[in-house]
Scaffold this active site. Structure first.
Site, PDB file in Angstrom:
ATOM      1  N   SER A  50       0.823  -1.197   0.000  1.00  0.00           N
ATOM      2  CA  SER A  50       0.000   0.000   0.000  1.00  0.00           C
ATOM      3  C   SER A  50       0.869   1.264   0.000  1.00  0.00           C
ATOM      4  O   SER A  50       1.650   1.484  -0.916  1.00  0.00           O
ATOM      5  CB  SER A  50      -0.960  -0.047   1.199  1.00  0.00           C
ATOM      6  N   ASP A 193      -6.262  -3.646  -1.283  1.00  0.00           N
ATOM      7  CA  ASP A 193      -5.063  -3.299  -0.522  1.00  0.00           C
ATOM      8  C   ASP A 193      -4.311  -4.535  -0.027  1.00  0.00           C
ATOM      9  O   ASP A 193      -4.893  -5.457   0.539  1.00  0.00           O
ATOM     10  CB  ASP A 193      -5.487  -2.450   0.682  1.00  0.00           C
TER      11      ASP A 193
END
Length: 338
Positions: A50, A193
């Site tokens: 991320s 994510d």
């Protein structure tokens, strides 16, 4: 020794490791007597989840001369200058999603704009160092690790901006990303994510590093693993004993995101303990009054995070100096062999 940089996920809290690396880059410049030294010059593999993947991509992104395009300060400026736009809830978005209850909280347009401006048409294969960027494919229910070295050797190539859009598609914050590989390989992924699989990607990096020549274990590695700060919320038995699905929804995500990195650090500490004088550094910064929320990009909190990053750099100054000296004096020839 193979020099590895790993950065956790953590949304806007990426400012914390970003500021720590600003100071590390300064130390590298002093020790190497090279004012143009960059983070990418002293790491052989980078790993990120991320926000960590965004930072690492910036460090190893090439300019037109094949040199690192961004300084460490320019990388963290992505957050300091554009964070409030990325995490801005427009009036229509707030209404249409009922405050984030029926749809993702934020539009992805600003995030995509920032990624496109920074990385443009740069391909994964064109990055300056091997990578491990973690995301999760919800259609196949498998983690996906995007590797620069595989893009080169196996032709599994992607636009960097697409990968980063996928690894940062935090559920409830941004909509999932549908991305496609570049020709001649034809692959499609529906990504969220990477934090749902490995918010701390250091173990992924370790597992990948041993596939390179001249690396047979942790004795041949320097691992610098940076967290993005934490604020652990404890719960009493009386508080949680009657919770149902709705009450558990947010706490279980928080516990999973923090529990994963705790286990990764434990595993690597145990692996490192088997070798005398192993070089595994885990730095988990303190928030020093900044908000722990992944998406608080108010100007006030951005400044608090910047200052917290500087404070952490001061607290870990001795460790950063040790790391910088090791990085400058180490290195080697590593080729992907497995």
């Amino acid at each position: 020794m193979m020099r590895i940089l790993s950065i956790d996920g953590g949304g806007i809290r990426g400012i914390l490791p970003g500021m720590i690396l600003v100071e590390l880059e300064k130390k590298l410049q002093i020790i190497s007597n090279n004012s143009n030294a960059r983070i990418a010059d002293y790491f052989d593999l980078v790993a990120g989840t991320s926000t960590g993947a965004i930072l690492c991509s910036a460090y190893v992104c090439p300019d037109t001369q094949g040199k690192p395009k961004f300084t460490a300060q320019e990388a963290v400026n992505f957050y300091l200058e554009d964070g409030d736009d990325i995490f801005d809830v427009g009036v229509w978005k707030k209404i249409s999603s009922l405050g984030g209850a029926t749809d993702e909280k934020y539009s992805s347009k600003e995030l995509e704009r920032v990624l496109n401006t920074a990385f443009g048409e740069i391909k994964l294969s064109e990055l300056l160092r091997p990578t491990c960027f973690v995301s999760y494919d919800v259609s196949n229910r498998l983690p996906v690790i995007f590797k620069q070295h595989s893009a080169i050797t196996k032709g599994q190539d992607f636009l960097v901006r697409d990968i980063l859009r996928g690894t940062s598609a935090a559920p409830t914050y941004f909509e999932a990303a549908r991305i496609y590989s570049l020709p001649p390989v034809s692959e499609k992924f529906i990504l969220v994510d990477g934090g749902v699989a490995a918010n701390d990607p250091a173990l992924c990096a370790y597992s990948e590093a041993i596939k390179f020549s001249n690396v047979s274990g942790i004795k041949d590695m320097i691992i610098v693993s940076l967290g993005t700060g934490k604020k652990l919320q404890g719960y009493s038995y009386s508080e949680i004993k009657d919770w149902g699905p709705f009450s558990w929804a947010k706490p279980v995500i928080d516990i999973a995101l923090e529990g994963g990195p705790q286990m990764t650090a434990y595993y690597l500490q145990q692996i490192a303990s088997t070798v005398k004088n192993s070089k595994y550094y885990r730095i988990q910064p303190e928030l020093y009054g900044a908000d722990a929320a992944l998406d608080n990009a108010s100007r006030e909190n951005l400044e608090l995070l910047r200052n917290a990053g500087r404070q952490n750099a001061a607290v870990f100054d001795k460790t950063l100096t040790e790391i910088a000296n090791l990085l400058v004096s180490s290195g080697g020839d590593f080729k992907f062999s497995k």
